[in-house]
Structure formats: C-alpha cells, structure tokens
Motif scaffolding. Structure first.
Motif, PDB file in Angstrom:
ATOM      1  N   SER A   1      -5.820   0.977  14.579  1.00 20.43           N
ATOM      2  CA  SER A   1      -5.415   0.333  15.832  1.00 20.43           C
ATOM      3  C   SER A   1      -5.337  -1.162  15.631  1.00 20.43           C
ATOM      4  CB  SER A   1      -6.425   0.645  16.940  1.00 20.43           C
ATOM      5  OG  SER A   1      -7.701   0.157  16.581  1.00 20.43           O
ATOM      6  N   SER A   2      -4.510  -1.832  16.451  1.00 24.15           N
ATOM      7  CA  SER A   2      -4.325  -3.273  16.309  1.00 24.15           C
ATOM      8  C   SER A   2      -5.485  -4.027  16.913  1.00 24.15           C
ATOM      9  CB  SER A   2      -3.032  -3.712  16.996  1.00 24.15           C
ATOM     10  OG  SER A   2      -3.129  -3.459  18.372  1.00 24.15           O
ATOM     11  N   THR A   3      -5.809  -5.187  16.322  1.00 26.25           N
ATOM     12  CA  THR A   3      -6.813  -6.114  16.859  1.00 26.25           C
ATOM     13  C   THR A   3      -6.268  -7.509  16.747  1.00 26.25           C
ATOM     14  OG1 THR A   3      -7.882  -6.198  14.710  1.00 26.25           O
ATOM     15  CG2 THR A   3      -8.801  -4.665  16.298  1.00 26.25           C
TER      16      THR A   3
ATOM     17  N   VAL B   1       5.291   1.559  10.329  1.00 27.48           N
ATOM     18  CA  VAL B   1       5.101   0.351  11.121  1.00 27.48           C
ATOM     19  C   VAL B   1       3.624   0.073  11.361  1.00 27.48           C
ATOM     20  CG1 VAL B   1       7.333   0.484  12.262  1.00 27.48           C
ATOM     21  CG2 VAL B   1       5.378   1.672  13.253  1.00 27.48           C
ATOM     22  N   GLU B   2       2.773   0.969  10.873  1.00 23.53           N
ATOM     23  CA  GLU B   2       1.337   0.753  10.943  1.00 23.53           C
ATOM     24  C   GLU B   2       0.748   0.965   9.560  1.00 23.53           C
ATOM     25  OE1 GLU B   2      -0.494   1.786  15.114  1.00 23.53           O
ATOM     26  OE2 GLU B   2       0.537   3.540  14.318  1.00 23.53           O
TER      27      GLU B   2
ATOM     28  N   LEU C   1      -3.253   3.649   0.662  1.00 15.11           N
ATOM     29  CA  LEU C   1      -2.741   2.999   1.868  1.00 15.11           C
ATOM     30  C   LEU C   1      -1.242   2.758   1.746  1.00 15.11           C
ATOM     31  CD1 LEU C   1      -5.370   0.219   2.730  1.00 15.11           C
ATOM     32  CD2 LEU C   1      -5.172   2.525   3.669  1.00 15.11           C
ATOM     33  N   ASP C   2      -0.547   3.017   2.846  1.00 19.79           N
ATOM     34  CA  ASP C   2       0.888   2.728   2.939  1.00 19.79           C
ATOM     35  C   ASP C   2       1.052   1.636   3.989  1.00 19.79           C
ATOM     36  OD1 ASP C   2       3.587   2.792   2.634  1.00 19.79           O
ATOM     37  OD2 ASP C   2       3.894   4.699   3.675  1.00 19.79           O
TER      38      ASP C   2
ATOM     39  N   ARG D   1       1.129  -7.980  10.523  1.00 22.86           N
ATOM     40  CA  ARG D   1      -0.322  -8.136  10.463  1.00 22.86           C
ATOM     41  C   ARG D   1      -0.951  -6.951   9.731  1.00 22.86           C
ATOM     42  NH1 ARG D   1      -5.081  -7.109  12.364  1.00 22.86           N
ATOM     43  NH2 ARG D   1      -4.309  -5.242  13.389  1.00 22.86           N
ATOM     44  N   HIS D   2      -0.432  -5.749   9.976  1.00 19.29           N
ATOM     45  CA  HIS D   2      -0.941  -4.581   9.265  1.00 19.29           C
ATOM     46  C   HIS D   2      -0.734  -4.739   7.756  1.00 19.29           C
ATOM     47  CE1 HIS D   2      -2.240  -2.029  12.504  1.00 19.29           C
ATOM     48  NE2 HIS D   2      -1.080  -2.110  13.123  1.00 19.29           N
ATOM     49  N   ALA D   3       0.417  -5.264   7.364  1.00 21.82           N
ATOM     50  CA  ALA D   3       0.685  -5.465   5.945  1.00 21.82           C
ATOM     51  C   ALA D   3      -0.314  -6.452   5.342  1.00 21.82           C
ATOM     52  CB  ALA D   3       2.117  -5.963   5.745  1.00 21.82           C
TER      53      ALA D   3
END
Length: 436
Positions: free
Chosen positions: A4-6, A84-85, A97-98, A112-114
């Motif tokens: 999840s995004s933070t 996209v995540e 991890l992808d 940001r995930h990247a």
C-alpha cells in the motif's frame, strides 16, 4: 502481495517499531536527509529473505523475466503498462520484486514504488533493458551510474540484463547492440537473455534452447550474488551506523561550538556595553564636576520676581548653564545608547504620547534638573551605578539583545537534539543490527 502507498520511504518502513519509535523520530529529526538510510537499516534489521528486484523501463520484459526465474506466472505480463505497484513473490528462499517502470512520471505513486524497490528493499538489482531498444538512454545510464556507485559503497549488487534477445533479426544485430551497450558501461558483465526461448525450451524439453536463452548463465550469476548477500548486509549495516554516528558526533561538536560562540558573543556584547557606558558616564561626571562643584548657593533655585521677567539675572544664567550641561550629558549618553541599539522603549511599555517612548525619558525623566540633581546623578558613584543599571535593563530588552538570546536558545535546542539523537542511536543499534 501488493504494498500500500504511504507518504514517505521512512513511513514505508516505520510500522512495527514499538518502543523504539521515539528514538527513531529523534534520529530522523536530527538527520532528515538520512530518512532513507534509517529506513534501509530497519529493513536490514528484519534479516528477512534476500531480495532480488527487477528494474527498468516498462515493456522491457521485466515481469516475463521474473516469471521464468520463479518458474511460474506469478507476475502479470501484458503489452500495455501492467505493473503500477510493487509486487512480490517468494521462491526458493528469495523474495522477488517486480517494480513499476522507471519511466514513471516524477512524483507519481508508481515512481515512488520503484524507488522503494531499488533503494529500500533490494539486496540485488536486475537492471533490465530490451535489446530491441538499442543503447541505454541518458536516464538509464544515470541510474546505472548511481547503482554502480552504490554497489561500491554498500556491496549491494546490480546485474545488467539485456532482455528480449529473440526480438532482433539475427545474431549480428544482437552483437552490435550488446557491443554498443558494453561501450557505455565498461567492465560491467552483461547477461543477454530471452525469456521466450527459455519458456519454449522448458515446455518442449529442449536443452539447447534453454542454453541459448541465456537464462542458466543469469541464474548462476544470481546464485553467486545471493551467496554474498549476508556479508553485504553486515557491511551495509556497519557502514550506515558508522556514517550516522560520525555525522551525529560532528553535528553535536559543530553545534556545541556554535552555541559557545554565541554565548561568547553575548558575553562580549554585554561587556562592551558596560565598558562603553561606564566610559561615557565617567566623562559626563568629569565635565559636570566644575559646574556642580562650585561653592555657594545654587542660584538656579532662586525664583524670578515679576520685575525680573525681562531681565538677565544670575539665577537665569545659572539655570541656562545647568540646562546646557545637562543637555550635553544627555546627548552623549543617548548617542552611545543609539549605537548600542537602545533607543525606544519595548512595545509593551510604550505610551500614547510618542515623544515619551524613549529610553532616555524612561531613565532620566522630564523634570527640571538643578545643581544638586546633577551632582547626585553624575558625580556620585551611587548615582552613576543607578543610571548604569537602568540603561543596562533596557539594553537587555533591546531587539539586538533579544535576537541574540533567541539564537542562543535555538542553538541550545539544536545541540540537545543532536545529543538526543546520539542517545537514540545507542538505543537503536542493537535493534538495527541484523541477528546472527
């Protein structure tokens, strides 16, 4: 699993800190630019499975490559932008991890995930570039330079993978592309692979096709890199803790010196004021001595009569001499005070009559002065001491003085923050260091 995004990388790793949250906050307040390093230390403290992350631009075959490495279709594959995540899969004791494509718009959530994957999570990075795209572009090269510099510093490894080798017309074209890329990253090993060939080889049990896919060579390199992860993690923990401690100690030392310099400035400022005012009052006393030391009655106190209204009398002459001497004394004192930034009263002491809102009026008053008044004020040590104390009071209330005290308070608070951060580091070090 999907992350999840933070709001920040530090927050991404902050959950579950328990009783050490306050110590971590002290460290982050003292070294806000170290938020990523602190978050990375938290990741390393968990001492979980080694993490291999594939990175690169979207549609370069990252997800398909991962599926071949984990031997199942664990990651979504499509011609359009699918990842996209931050997606993960556990296989053979490794967390794979992808990450979203590196060509995400700056500031967007997938970008940001990247960054989380590359800089916070990964022990090993597989930098994937499609052979059909030719050479690396400027953005890819810039990131590769950062990753290779980080490898030297932290021992986290980056393997460069040239994917989709089967999409070029022949081996000659592929050789030209690989040669051009090799020129861009000298001394770097390049792993040329085709996930499609590998899948076909697996499904048809054709060993030659599997070998031609380049996947066995890449898997061997990954296995070798995984074997070095424990030592790399220990090195990185020691490196980050040492860097943070050295920076905090330098910060504390610098802030202590800054605070001492401000306190010395405060002391010198007050000493300069005291010495300067004492000199001015001493000169005024010397100038006043001849006038107030004259014998006989104080003629200035003799009242004028009606018939003296237009006459020049000894009393008038005496009052004039006293007023001139007193005005000169006030001018000398006021000139010194103005130079020290002591002119007007503090705002909370001002009256409706603006002309009365000066330090000179507050201390000297507005009453008529006679010879005895001047003697008491300037020629007696007790009088000069009273004036000195009164002017010093307003000196301490001046803007210059209060601003300096505010800087001292700020510097003291900053020093305390550095000291708290060092204490926090001592608390956190046993937690941050990975287990045996």
């Amino acid at each position: 699993m999907r992350y999840s995004s933070t709001s920040s990388l530090a927050e991404e790793s902050a959950t579950g800190c328990g009783d050490h949250e306050a110590a971590l906050r002290d460290l982050q307040r003292a070294l806000p630019h170290r938020a990523l390093d602190l978050a990375r230390l938290r990741e390393l403290a968990d001492d979980g499975a080694p993490v291999v992350c594939v990175i690169g631009k979207y549609n370069h075959g990252k997800s398909r490559l991962l599926n071949e490495l984990v031997r199942r279709d664990a990651f979504a594959v499509a011609d359009r932008r699918e990842t996209v995540e931050l997606a993960e899969c556990h296989h053979a004791g490794v967390c794979w991890l992808d990450a979203p494509g590196l060509d995400a718009d700056v500031g967007q959530e997938d970008d940001r995930h990247a960054r989380v994957a590359v800089w916070l999570k990964a022990d090993i990075r597989l930098f994937v570039h499609a052979a059909r795209q030719g050479e690396f572009d400027a953005a890819e090269l810039a990131l590769l330079h950062q990753l290779r510099a980080d490898e030297i510093r932290t021992l986290r490894q980056t393997l460069i993978v040239i994917s989709q080798a089967d999409q070029l017309a022949d081996d000659g074209d592929l050789g030209q592309v690989v040669g051009a890329i090799a020129g861009q990253v000298p001394d770097a090993a390049l792993y040329v692979v085709s996930a499609t060939r590998h899948r076909q080889g697996i499904e048809t049990a054709k060993t030659l096709l599997i070998q031609r896919s380049g996947m066995p060579q890449l898997e061997g390199a990954i296995a070798d890199a995984l074997g070095r992860v424990p030592a790399a993690r220990s090195h990185e923990v020691a490196l980050l803790l040492r860097e943070i401690r050295d920076e905090l100690e330098g910060l504390r030392s610098g802030r202590a010196q800054a605070l001492e310099a401000l306190r010395q400035e405060e002391e010198n400022q007050r000493r300069g004021f005291d010495q300067g005012l004492e000199g001015v009052l001493g000169k005024v006393a010397a100038d006043m001595a001849a006038l107030v030391g004259a014998g006989g009655p104080d003629l200035a106190m003799v009242p004028d009569t009606a018939r003296d209204r237009f006459a020049v009398t000894a009393a008038k002459l005496e009052r004039a001499r006293i007023q001139v001497a007193y005005s000169r004394a006030c001018i000398q004192i006021d000139g010194f005070l103005v130079g020290q930034g002591v002119a007007r009263l503090p705002r909370d002491q001002e009256t409706a009559t603006g002309s009365l809102n000066t330090v000179m009026v507050a201390v000297m008053g507005v009453s008529v002065k006679f010879r005895a008044d001047l003697h008491r004020m300037f020629c007696e040590a007790r009088g000069r001491a009273r004036l000195h104390a009164a002017f010093a009071h307003y000196f301490e209330l001046s803007k210059r003085r209060t601003a300096l005290r505010a800087r001292i308070a700020e510097a003291s608070s900053a020093l305390e923050a550095a000291a708290r951060a060092l204490a926090a580091l001592q608390v956190l070090e046993p937690v941050l260091e990975p287990g045996p």
